[in-house]
Write a protein that holds these residues in place. Structure first.
Motif, mmCIF file in Angstrom:
data_model
loop_
_atom_site.group_PDB
_atom_site.id
_atom_site.type_symbol
_atom_site.label_atom_id
_atom_site.label_comp_id
_atom_site.label_asym_id
_atom_site.label_seq_id
_atom_site.Cartn_x
_atom_site.Cartn_y
_atom_site.Cartn_z
ATOM 1 N N LYS A 1 -4.263 -6.812 -4.795
ATOM 2 C CA LYS A 1 -5.395 -7.729 -4.630
ATOM 3 C C LYS A 1 -4.917 -9.171 -4.446
ATOM 4 N N GLU B 1 -2.435 -1.639 -7.813
ATOM 5 C CA GLU B 1 -3.661 -2.030 -7.129
ATOM 6 C C GLU B 1 -4.029 -3.482 -7.435
ATOM 7 N N GLU B 2 -3.810 -3.911 -8.673
ATOM 8 C CA GLU B 2 -4.110 -5.300 -9.037
ATOM 9 C C GLU B 2 -3.139 -6.263 -8.352
ATOM 10 N N ILE C 1 2.045 1.865 -3.558
ATOM 11 C CA ILE C 1 1.004 2.451 -4.405
ATOM 12 C C ILE C 1 0.846 3.935 -4.088
ATOM 13 N N ARG D 1 0.822 -1.211 0.000
ATOM 14 C CA ARG D 1 0.000 0.000 0.000
ATOM 15 C C ARG D 1 0.857 1.263 0.000
ATOM 16 N N THR E 1 -3.369 3.561 -16.967
ATOM 17 C CA THR E 1 -3.222 2.455 -16.021
ATOM 18 C C THR E 1 -2.937 1.158 -16.767
#
Length: 336
Positions: free
Chosen positions: A316, A312-313, A104, A101, A306
């Motif tokens: 996940k 972000e992917e 990102i 995080r 993107t």
């Protein structure tokens, strides 16, 4: 595109071959072992520099490619973001969700594109099934499973950092099966709840798991299983199996090997029998998916858009992995 390479171990050579095939150029590289980095530079005709900071600020670099162990991710992103350089990291995105995080957030604050190498999204099989599911050809998805029953030798784990929590973030799930975790999420969607069990050092002298199992309940209501191991000699091709109300598809290795759909009338499925898999040899993997992902990432860098596998992917997939580990430690289900 001009690429700066951090880390010149085994996977970096796959990247270098793919870059050559698509016309990208590695302009500069570095490695914590200077001799290895200098050999890489000589082999691929690029400049060797002593530090990753120099790669991340180099004037002849459009984006940075990080091919290191996953404990080294945030550090180059911080320097690249300050210098306006896009950055792509090898899977997994990090050893833990908290650091991922921060990565990102750092990339966003610096206005740079962040990507995670997860090339199996670019396999012909994945591309076909993604569209087929969206078009409803499999009906409602009932079950989606991944089986990664691989083998790694004692020599593979001969260094103490291999399979360690601090450097690699864990064992078979985060380092080998994270690809299949990513593909399941990409095709079927997020997970609502899971329960995991593992065997630590079942076959190898490592800190973490070389056998692990998880039961999943997806947000859609479908259920699933993930099995991952590096302890099953001689190693078997990984499989993804997706069952819907209209039929079933099975991936083996990088290919779609089964497409059994009742009354199907769409485009013919690209069913093949000859597969490539890293089941016993980590480098027995095709170049084409890397080439496709690098082209996708390069276009995102050029257009400030993107990429398909963004930070972000990548997060996940890591959230699922970390959730399984949390469940294994606590003996309790984990809800998202």
């Amino acid at each position: 595109m001009r690429v700066g390479m951090i880390g010149t171990g085994a996977i970096s050579h796959k990247h270098a071959q793919a870059y050559k095939n698509i016309g990208y150029r590695i302009t500069v590289c570095t490695d914590v072992f200077p001799e290895a980095g200098q050999r890489f530079a000589q082999q691929y005709g690029c400049e060797f520099v002593p530090t990753y900071e120099e790669v991340c600020s180099h004037p002849d670099v459009d984006y940075v490619d990080v091919c290191t162990f996953p404990d080294f991710r945030l550090q180059p992103i911080e320097i690249a973001a300050k210098n306006g350089k896009a950055i792509q990291v090898q899977k997994p995105i990090s050893t833990n969700v908290e650091t991922a995080r921060k990565m990102i957030e750092t990339a966003k604050a610096g206005g740079v594109v962040l990507g995670v190498v997860s090339q199996h999204r670019f396999d012909d099989s994945t591309i076909f099934v993604k569209k087929a599911i969206e078009d409803g050809r499999l009906g409602k998805i009932l079950q989606a499973d991944a089986y990664v029953k691989w083998w790694r030798s004692e020599a593979y784990y001969s260094r103490s950092i291999k399979g360690s929590w601090a450097v690699e973030g864990g064992g078979a799930l985060i380092n080998q099966a994270v690809h299949q975790v990513d593909v399941l999420g990409y095709l079927v969607g997020g997970v609502a709840e899971l329960y995991g069990q593992w065997q630590l050092a079942a076959r190898h002298k490592i800190e973490s798991e070389d056998v692990i199992n998880a039961l999943l309940k997806y947000k859609s209501g479908a259920t699933g299983v993930i099995q991952a191991s590096t302890a099953f000699w001689p190693g078997y091709s990984e499989r993804i199996e997706i069952h819907g109300t209209k039929g079933t598809c099975i991936f083996t290795g990088d290919k779609l090997t089964t497409w059994d759909v009742d009354g199907d009338s769409g485009d013919p499925a690209p069913v093949e029998k000859e597969v490539m898999s890293g089941s016993s040899d980590p480098m027995a993997i095709p170049l084409t998916p890397f080439e496709r992902q690098f082209l996708d990432f390069g276009n995102a860098v050029k257009n400030n858009t993107t990429p398909l596998v963004s930070g972000e992917e990548g997060l996940k997939a890591l959230e699922i992995v970390e959730g399984v580990y949390q469940s294994c430690r606590s003996g309790l289900p984990v809800k998202f």
